[in-house]
Write an enzyme that holds these catalytic residues in place. Sequence first.
Site, mmCIF file in Angstrom:
data_model
loop_
_atom_site.group_PDB
_atom_site.id
_atom_site.type_symbol
_atom_site.label_atom_id
_atom_site.label_comp_id
_atom_site.label_asym_id
_atom_site.label_seq_id
_atom_site.Cartn_x
_atom_site.Cartn_y
_atom_site.Cartn_z
ATOM 1 N N SER A 1 32.331 36.113 44.715
ATOM 2 C CA SER A 1 31.826 37.151 45.055
ATOM 3 C C SER A 1 30.444 37.870 44.911
ATOM 4 O O SER A 1 29.280 36.998 46.080
ATOM 5 C CB SER A 1 31.687 37.944 43.473
ATOM 6 N N TYR B 1 29.173 37.665 34.493
ATOM 7 C CA TYR B 1 29.674 38.037 35.814
ATOM 8 C C TYR B 1 28.805 37.156 36.848
ATOM 9 O O TYR B 1 29.368 36.562 37.711
ATOM 10 C CB TYR B 1 29.928 39.421 35.957
HETATM 11 N N1 NAD Z 1 37.385 43.173 43.137
HETATM 12 C C1 NAD Z 1 36.568 43.463 42.753
HETATM 13 O O1 NAD Z 1 36.155 44.502 43.715
HETATM 14 C C2 NAD Z 1 36.353 41.828 43.356
HETATM 15 C C3 NAD Z 1 35.123 41.433 43.984
HETATM 16 C C4 NAD Z 1 34.640 40.362 43.450
HETATM 17 C C5 NAD Z 1 35.312 39.416 43.151
HETATM 18 N N2 NAD Z 1 36.260 39.817 42.537
HETATM 19 C C6 NAD Z 1 37.461 39.072 42.223
HETATM 20 O O2 NAD Z 1 38.082 38.530 42.354
HETATM 21 C C7 NAD Z 1 39.070 38.166 41.376
HETATM 22 C C8 NAD Z 1 40.404 38.838 40.793
HETATM 23 O O3 NAD Z 1 40.027 39.966 40.718
HETATM 24 P P1 NAD Z 1 40.719 41.656 41.062
HETATM 25 O O4 NAD Z 1 40.092 42.130 41.688
HETATM 26 O O5 NAD Z 1 42.140 41.124 41.311
HETATM 27 O O6 NAD Z 1 40.196 41.696 39.727
HETATM 28 P P2 NAD Z 1 42.410 42.054 38.432
HETATM 29 O O7 NAD Z 1 41.466 42.798 36.803
HETATM 30 O O8 NAD Z 1 43.952 43.191 39.436
HETATM 31 O O9 NAD Z 1 43.035 40.901 38.381
HETATM 32 C C9 NAD Z 1 42.063 39.754 37.556
HETATM 33 C C10 NAD Z 1 43.324 38.574 36.539
HETATM 34 O O10 NAD Z 1 43.317 37.783 35.821
HETATM 35 C C11 NAD Z 1 43.689 37.707 35.032
HETATM 36 N N3 NAD Z 1 44.034 37.016 34.202
HETATM 37 C C12 NAD Z 1 42.126 37.052 33.798
HETATM 38 N N4 NAD Z 1 41.877 36.069 32.323
HETATM 39 C C13 NAD Z 1 42.971 35.340 32.663
HETATM 40 C C14 NAD Z 1 42.780 33.868 31.473
HETATM 41 N N5 NAD Z 1 42.017 33.917 31.043
HETATM 42 N N6 NAD Z 1 44.222 33.613 32.526
HETATM 43 C C15 NAD Z 1 44.186 33.484 33.492
HETATM 44 N N7 NAD Z 1 44.740 34.796 34.311
HETATM 45 C C16 NAD Z 1 43.851 35.568 33.570
HETATM 46 C C17 NAD Z 1 44.427 38.994 34.467
HETATM 47 O O11 NAD Z 1 44.931 38.728 33.918
HETATM 48 C C18 NAD Z 1 44.521 39.692 36.766
HETATM 49 O O12 NAD Z 1 45.793 39.482 35.936
HETATM 50 C C19 NAD Z 1 38.219 38.217 40.126
HETATM 51 O O13 NAD Z 1 37.907 36.381 39.982
HETATM 52 C C20 NAD Z 1 37.247 38.304 40.197
HETATM 53 O O14 NAD Z 1 36.240 38.425 39.836
HETATM 54 C C21 NAD Z 1 36.832 41.271 42.444
#
Ligand code: NAD
Length: 272
Positions: free
Chosen positions: A142, A155
């Site tokens: 991130s 986080y």
């Molecule tokens: N959206 C953003 O702005 C952003 C920015 C930086 C990093 N990220 C990272 O991107 C990744 C995906 O996030 P996203 O934005 O798609 O969010 P999201 O919530 O849409 O997707 C996250 C997914 O991870 C799954 N998950 C959560 N805990 C879990 C577990 N214990 N075991 C298996 N699956 C699990 C959830 O069910 C969900 O489907 C994450 O690592 C997040 O930290 C997102």
Amino acid sequence: MDFRGRTALVTGAGGGIGSAAALRFAAGGANVYLVDVDGARLEQVADAVSRAGAGVGFRVADVTLAKEVEDYVAGAVETFGSIDAFFNNAGIEGPVAPLAEYPEDGFDRVIAVNLKGVFLGLRHVLPVMLDQGRGAIVNTGSLASARGLPLTGAYNAAKHAVLGLTRTAAAEVGSRGVRVNAVLPGMIDTRMLRSLAHSLNDGDVDGGVAAMAGSAPAGRPGTPEEVAAVVCFLASDAASYVNGVGWPVDGGALGTMGNSHSATSTQGARTP
Ligand SMILES: NC(=O)c1ccc[n+]([C@@H]2O[C@H](COP(=O)([O-])OP(=O)(O)OC[C@H]3O[C@@H](n4cnc5c(N)ncnc54)[C@H](O)[C@@H]3O)[C@@H](O)[C@H]2O)c1
């Protein structure tokens, strides 16, 4: 990107970024094995991947539990015979609170999912790739891997550590045909960003998203597809000499932090 004859394993595949990556791998011809705790979302994404013409398998698993990680890795190998690309992506945002008030149980859960889950994925996928003598891993970091951001201490700590694990893994396996990189998304319009926007902006989700996105020169949030494109590049042969890096996909936020990009730019909450 050409993934014909290859297998991509994606965790957090039910979510915004994970599902976009799964579809992008599928578009490149890969067989795709999907993992998430959310079985209903997983089935929807599996249907979409299958409609795109790709081979698909999936398993409901919690990435914090070693046995479930072992099982999803075995499931991918049994189903498709190899793991050529691994998108180690599942994550949660956790509580939004200053460290002086941060709940201990929330801290433990964020570290378990966002750090231990990534470690367990590496722990069980790396032996498969080392046996194959080939493979590429992309961990999801991130913007919070590279900067101190307020109100999301667990986080922030976990995402810094993901970059550390990425670099260690690259150093350990880079001479044996396996590459390990991280993608560093900025503000990407998914459930997670909207949840954070809700917490950081007193329930005004759209205003919160706009304020966070305004901290990047792009002046808008990114899409999951824009992250997926970089993930697939890093996992592909086109990136054969790229190893151990954290690659921002953030509309210019990291490169310009501290600058004022527009009249509406906010320098406040910059999570994630
Ligand atoms: N959206 C953003 O702005 C952003 C920015 C930086 C990093 N990220 C990272 O991107 C990744 C995906 O996030 P996203 O934005 O798609 O969010 P999201 O919530 O849409 O997707 C996250 C997914 O991870 C799954 N998950 C959560 N805990 C879990 C577990 N214990 N075991 C298996 N699956 C699990 C959830 O069910 C969900 O489907 C994450 O690592 C997040 O930290 C997102």
